[in-house]
Design a protein around this motif. Sequence first.
Motif, mmCIF file in Angstrom:
data_model
loop_
_atom_site.group_PDB
_atom_site.id
_atom_site.type_symbol
_atom_site.label_atom_id
_atom_site.label_comp_id
_atom_site.label_asym_id
_atom_site.label_seq_id
_atom_site.Cartn_x
_atom_site.Cartn_y
_atom_site.Cartn_z
ATOM 1 N N SER A 214 47.780 69.358 29.225
ATOM 2 C CA SER A 214 47.708 68.183 28.347
ATOM 3 C C SER A 214 46.259 67.798 28.090
ATOM 4 N N ALA A 215 45.456 67.799 29.142
ATOM 5 C CA ALA A 215 44.034 67.461 28.984
ATOM 6 C C ALA A 215 43.337 68.453 28.062
ATOM 7 N N ALA A 216 43.661 69.730 28.217
ATOM 8 C CA ALA A 216 43.028 70.756 27.381
ATOM 9 C C ALA A 216 43.435 70.604 25.919
ATOM 10 N N GLU A 217 44.720 70.355 25.660
ATOM 11 C CA GLU A 217 45.183 70.176 24.277
ATOM 12 C C GLU A 217 44.556 68.932 23.657
ATOM 13 N N PHE A 218 44.510 67.845 24.428
ATOM 14 C CA PHE A 218 43.924 66.598 23.934
ATOM 15 C C PHE A 218 42.443 66.794 23.627
ATOM 16 N N ALA A 219 41.746 67.525 24.494
ATOM 17 C CA ALA A 219 40.319 67.798 24.270
ATOM 18 C C ALA A 219 40.111 68.617 23.009
ATOM 19 N N ALA A 220 40.971 69.626 22.788
ATOM 20 C CA ALA A 220 40.840 70.459 21.585
ATOM 21 C C ALA A 220 41.082 69.639 20.323
ATOM 22 N N ASN A 221 42.083 68.757 20.356
ATOM 23 C CA ASN A 221 42.396 67.935 19.187
ATOM 24 C C ASN A 221 41.268 66.984 18.830
ATOM 25 N N THR A 222 40.572 66.469 19.851
ATOM 26 C CA THR A 222 39.605 65.386 19.635
ATOM 27 C C THR A 222 38.151 65.866 19.719
ATOM 28 N N ALA A 223 37.965 67.182 19.725
ATOM 29 C CA ALA A 223 36.612 67.733 19.907
ATOM 30 C C ALA A 223 35.625 67.214 18.867
ATOM 31 N N HIS A 280 44.569 59.586 16.719
ATOM 32 C CA HIS A 280 45.301 60.567 17.524
ATOM 33 C C HIS A 280 46.794 60.541 17.205
ATOM 34 N N ALA A 281 47.353 59.343 17.061
ATOM 35 C CA ALA A 281 48.790 59.224 16.800
ATOM 36 C C ALA A 281 49.148 59.754 15.417
ATOM 37 N N LEU A 282 48.360 59.394 14.393
ATOM 38 C CA LEU A 282 48.696 59.773 13.014
ATOM 39 C C LEU A 282 48.196 61.173 12.671
ATOM 40 N N ARG A 283 46.947 61.445 12.951
ATOM 41 C CA ARG A 283 46.372 62.738 12.559
ATOM 42 C C ARG A 283 46.945 63.894 13.378
ATOM 43 N N ARG A 321 54.499 60.396 9.060
ATOM 44 C CA ARG A 321 54.434 59.944 7.660
ATOM 45 C C ARG A 321 55.242 58.662 7.470
ATOM 46 N N VAL A 322 56.419 58.618 8.089
ATOM 47 C CA VAL A 322 57.253 57.414 7.989
ATOM 48 C C VAL A 322 56.529 56.226 8.617
ATOM 49 N N TYR A 323 55.974 56.436 9.811
ATOM 50 C CA TYR A 323 55.264 55.375 10.531
ATOM 51 C C TYR A 323 54.095 54.858 9.702
ATOM 52 N N ALA A 324 53.324 55.774 9.094
ATOM 53 C CA ALA A 324 52.170 55.377 8.280
ATOM 54 C C ALA A 324 52.615 54.580 7.056
ATOM 55 N N GLU A 325 53.699 55.013 6.409
ATOM 56 C CA GLU A 325 54.189 54.279 5.235
ATOM 57 C C GLU A 325 54.693 52.892 5.610
ATOM 58 N N ILE A 326 55.301 52.778 6.775
ATOM 59 C CA ILE A 326 55.758 51.466 7.235
ATOM 60 C C ILE A 326 54.567 50.551 7.480
ATOM 61 N N ARG A 433 43.611 56.460 4.892
ATOM 62 C CA ARG A 433 43.109 57.838 4.824
ATOM 63 C C ARG A 433 44.231 58.828 5.135
ATOM 64 N N TYR A 434 45.035 58.490 6.133
ATOM 65 C CA TYR A 434 46.154 59.373 6.469
ATOM 66 C C TYR A 434 47.143 59.461 5.308
ATOM 67 N N ILE A 435 47.432 58.310 4.684
ATOM 68 C CA ILE A 435 48.349 58.278 3.536
ATOM 69 C C ILE A 435 47.808 59.166 2.409
ATOM 70 N N ALA A 436 46.512 59.020 2.113
ATOM 71 C CA ALA A 436 45.914 59.777 1.008
ATOM 72 C C ALA A 436 45.988 61.285 1.253
#
Length: 509
Positions: A214-223, A280-283, A321-326, A433-436
């Motif tokens: 989990s730490a490795a995946e999180f680090a890769a996502n947020t590098a 992190h949650a949306l992207r 996408r649903v969460y962002a639109e809400i 930005r996420y919506i766009a």
Amino acid sequence: MRGPHNILRLIRTGATFERTGAMNVVLEAFNAPPSLRVAARILGWPFKWLGYKGDPNLPPATRALTALGPAYIKFGQILSTRPDVVGDDLALQLRVLQDKLPPFPTAVAKAMVARELDTPVDELFSDFSEPVAAASIAQVHKAHLATTGEPVAVKVLRPKIEQAFQRDIDAFYFAAKLIETLAPSARRLRPMDVIEHFEGVVMGELDLRLETASAAEFAANTAGDEGFRVPEVKWFLSSRRVMTLEWVEGIPAGNITEIEAAGHDREKLGEMVLKTFLNHALRDGYFHADMHQGNLKIAPDGALVALDFGIMGRIDEYTRRVYAEILIGFIRKDYRRVAEVHFEAGYVPPDRDVDEFARALRAVGEPIFGMDASRISMGRLLSYLFEVTERFGMETRTELILLQRTMVVVEGVSRSLNPHINIWSAARPIVERYIAENIGPKALVRDLVKTARVLSRFGPRLPELAEAALTREAQRAEARPEPAPARKGLYLAAGAALAAAGFVLGRLI
């Protein structure tokens, strides 16, 4: 032999809840039926003297769970993420559960490290400190690599913790079955499912290889995230019961006095906590689900450093996408669109009235937007939203409950750093930005390309798959009236189209 042991554990649990005053709190939170209340009293009150006293300075439920030990503490922490099960008041009490326990001897930790990594500790590390933190499942030591002198954090599981947790989980299952038997009405809370969820989370935390991943995946996502850092994983020094990460110096996010003395910009830090979480949650659809002050440090250069990756949250692309639109619908006060999104996603049954639902959503949003900016809460909005959607028939969605709970914690951290933060102003650019990028023409083209790639992988097999599907349909049709010629033509056209698409895409991509 497990039956008698489970009964004894249940009696000790009931006695402790009675002795600490937690029994009434829990029974009321679950709105327990009379039969269950009687059974709880029988298991608790006569044996009250057997129960643990606990810390009288803690709230009753927190006091009882802390006194009963690591498995109960962890169970309470996980239940705090499920206000849909335990209610808002009890969930709030459980959020303050602390799992700080006395450390076990350093010599025992060294022996486990040597056994797990198959190398003497002195060959791996030039020094190995006494515990710097001790929790219910593991404790952390600071060490330096023997080869480079680099400082690292070594997390070591408590001895025999797996067996201890398994015994308590067996007792939890026994209690859940008893509850379902004595109180059929309580089945709506799905007690067996709750224990199963708890077991899954805990078994994941008891295997440090999963937390390391989990730490490795999180680090890769947020590098590439400016101002946010995840300690580097040391895979060659990690195993099932040992996890080694880069040691990061910093000030705990809850130590406001030290943060100010170090000259860090508290307003900027408050916004950064909120924005990084939303990113992190949306992207990524993968976020730290236990992002309280104890799991965040402020590095000397002002960067946020995340720690402890035992509880992570994941939401799929469509749900994001649903969460962002809400969220953007509420930010723009477009309650009709928020209502439509719920219907389009299938969250609310189609037989409900969309205009009535939009009116209910307005009743949720307007009071919150009328508050002073420093009191506006996205977490509170989501909590009210779940109440409304439940009244309109929406089923509980565990991943959104975890997201909402984490949002509340993140807002608390942000406000502790910047009491005047405007949550909506900070969140709006992230959501827009996420919506766009993910809803609209660009997203449509990207989705079509992705679909084409998937189809291309099956291109050579599409004629065969189409034929098999039509054969199955023909077999089912034998028991039904003969379809109209137009419908037959539609089946043939669909099969031909799939075959042609597969052939063409297989050549082009």
